[in-house]
Scaffold this motif. Structure first.
Motif, PDB file in Angstrom:
ATOM      1  N   GLN A   1      -2.939 -16.276   7.565  1.00  0.00           N
ATOM      2  CA  GLN A   1      -2.310 -16.620   8.834  1.00  0.00           C
ATOM      3  C   GLN A   1      -0.976 -15.881   9.007  1.00  0.00           C
ATOM      4  OE1 GLN A   1      -2.432 -21.081   8.626  1.00  0.00           O
ATOM      5  NE2 GLN A   1      -3.711 -20.871  10.468  1.00  0.00           N
ATOM      6  N   PHE A   2      -0.434 -15.961  10.231  1.00  0.00           N
ATOM      7  CA  PHE A   2       0.808 -15.269  10.550  1.00  0.00           C
ATOM      8  C   PHE A   2       1.771 -16.206  11.271  1.00  0.00           C
ATOM      9  CE2 PHE A   2      -2.048 -14.668  14.167  1.00  0.00           C
ATOM     10  CZ  PHE A   2      -1.231 -14.884  15.274  1.00  0.00           C
TER      11      PHE A   2
ATOM     12  N   SER B   1       4.621 -10.672  15.693  1.00  0.00           N
ATOM     13  CA  SER B   1       3.796 -11.413  14.740  1.00  0.00           C
ATOM     14  C   SER B   1       3.836 -10.750  13.362  1.00  0.00           C
ATOM     15  CB  SER B   1       2.343 -11.467  15.228  1.00  0.00           C
ATOM     16  OG  SER B   1       2.257 -12.142  16.465  1.00  0.00           O
ATOM     17  N   TYR B   2       3.927 -11.593  12.314  1.00  0.00           N
ATOM     18  CA  TYR B   2       3.984 -11.095  10.938  1.00  0.00           C
ATOM     19  C   TYR B   2       3.116 -11.968  10.043  1.00  0.00           C
ATOM     20  CZ  TYR B   2       8.018  -8.594  12.744  1.00  0.00           C
ATOM     21  OH  TYR B   2       8.841  -7.792  13.500  1.00  0.00           O
ATOM     22  N   SER B   3       2.185 -11.339   9.333  1.00  0.00           N
ATOM     23  CA  SER B   3       1.366 -12.090   8.388  1.00  0.00           C
ATOM     24  C   SER B   3       2.222 -12.604   7.241  1.00  0.00           C
ATOM     25  CB  SER B   3       0.256 -11.194   7.817  1.00  0.00           C
ATOM     26  OG  SER B   3      -0.782 -11.017   8.747  1.00  0.00           O
TER      27      SER B   3
ATOM     28  N   ILE C   1       7.504 -12.381   4.445  1.00  0.00           N
ATOM     29  CA  ILE C   1       6.841 -11.453   5.358  1.00  0.00           C
ATOM     30  C   ILE C   1       7.223 -10.016   4.995  1.00  0.00           C
ATOM     31  CG2 ILE C   1       6.687 -13.079   7.286  1.00  0.00           C
ATOM     32  CD1 ILE C   1       9.138 -11.740   8.525  1.00  0.00           C
TER      33      ILE C   1
ATOM     34  N   THR D   1      -0.808  -7.266   3.671  1.00  0.00           N
ATOM     35  CA  THR D   1       0.015  -8.460   3.443  1.00  0.00           C
ATOM     36  C   THR D   1      -0.821  -9.730   3.300  1.00  0.00           C
ATOM     37  OG1 THR D   1       1.837  -7.427   4.648  1.00  0.00           O
ATOM     38  CG2 THR D   1       1.944  -9.801   4.338  1.00  0.00           C
ATOM     39  N   PRO D   2      -1.792 -10.000   4.194  1.00  0.00           N
ATOM     40  CA  PRO D   2      -2.572 -11.231   4.020  1.00  0.00           C
ATOM     41  C   PRO D   2      -3.356 -11.268   2.724  1.00  0.00           C
ATOM     42  CG  PRO D   2      -3.467  -9.883   5.802  1.00  0.00           C
ATOM     43  CD  PRO D   2      -2.153  -9.295   5.443  1.00  0.00           C
TER      44      PRO D   2
ATOM     45  N   TYR E   1      -3.387  -4.294  13.365  1.00  0.00           N
ATOM     46  CA  TYR E   1      -1.924  -4.265  13.336  1.00  0.00           C
ATOM     47  C   TYR E   1      -1.436  -3.104  14.174  1.00  0.00           C
ATOM     48  CZ  TYR E   1      -0.922  -7.700   9.664  1.00  0.00           C
ATOM     49  OH  TYR E   1      -0.771  -8.847   8.935  1.00  0.00           O
TER      50      TYR E   1
END
Length: 236
Positions: free
Chosen positions: A25-26, A42-44, A61, A114-115, A232
């Motif tokens: 999620q972000f 928005s940032y994961s 993040i 990142t996720p 992204y």
């Protein structure tokens, strides 16, 4: 700085409460342009936490710095102890509890990995409990742009069912690991023979990569519900 243009940032909620989220999620960061117009980015979440133990306190993040970008100006000006406004968590780019697959193909470029960092504790449990195999294909131009690369390599060294495959389009590292590849992640897919039966793929990062990998996976017969995507786009 994780890379020349990517910074890792750690926050905590100002009410002292943990942030309950599902890996993948972000959050959205809210701020104003210089003219006062409200906007958001928005940032994961990159936080590595065993959610079986409950929510964690850290909010981590990775932020891509874009020259002249309003969000870049916001984060560059932050000092330790200062605050930002954020909402969330949002999104469904998560591992599904009812999945019965034999293997995950995790494909990402840039901050799109990142996720996957946040998913590591879940993947560890799935490998232990279900014998799931995981291949992480990470695309970067050069070794210095391989964010969280040491985290993924260390995890791979500790888990036989986890394979970390960095793919470099411009420059290979010196004394490269045997799993390093030259080229783009979507071109490396064929080596791992995606299977319609048993594989679930996650795609996150550059939109062109996501589209190309999506078509490649469909070509290998993966049903669309087994190809989960999140694009992204660097925003100013």
């Amino acid at each position: 700085m994780l890379a020349p243009s990517v910074r890792h940032l750690v926050f905590a909620r100002d009410d002292g409460q943990p942030l309950d989220f599902n890996p993948g999620q972000f959050i959205q960061v809210h701020f104003n342009y210089p003219d006062g117009t409200a906007t958001k980015r928005s940032y994961s979440l990159a936080t590595v936490h065993d959610h079986a133990l409950g929510p964690g306190e850290a909010v981590e993040i990775a932020v891509s710095y874009v020259p002249g970008g309003a969000a870049t100006a916001l984060f560059t000006a932050l000092d330790e102890g200062q605050q930002i406004q954020a909402s969330g968590p949002y999104g469904r780019f998560c591992l599904m509890p009812n999945d019965a697959n034999k293997r995950y193909l995790l494909i990402g470029t840039g901050t799109g990995v990142t996720p996957y960092r946040a998913m590591l504790p879940q993947l560890e449990a799935l490998m232990r409990d279900r014998g799931v195999e995981v291949v992480l294909l990470f695309g970067a131009r050069t070794p210095e742009e391989l964010i969280y690369g040491e985290d993924f390599r260390t995890f791979a060294d500790r888990h036989a069912n986890f394979r970390f495959v960095p793919c470099f389009s411009r420059e290979l590292p010196e004394n490269a690991h045997p799993d390093v590849r030259r080229g783009y992640v979507q071109d490396a897919l064929a080596e791992f023979a995606p299977q319609a039966e048993g594989d679930i793929a996650y795609l996150c990062g550059n939109p062109n990569m996501v589209d190309a990998a999506f078509e490649a996976l469909k070509g290998h017969g993966l049903p669309i519900p087994h190809i989960r995507r999140e694009k992204y786009v660097s925003s100013k």
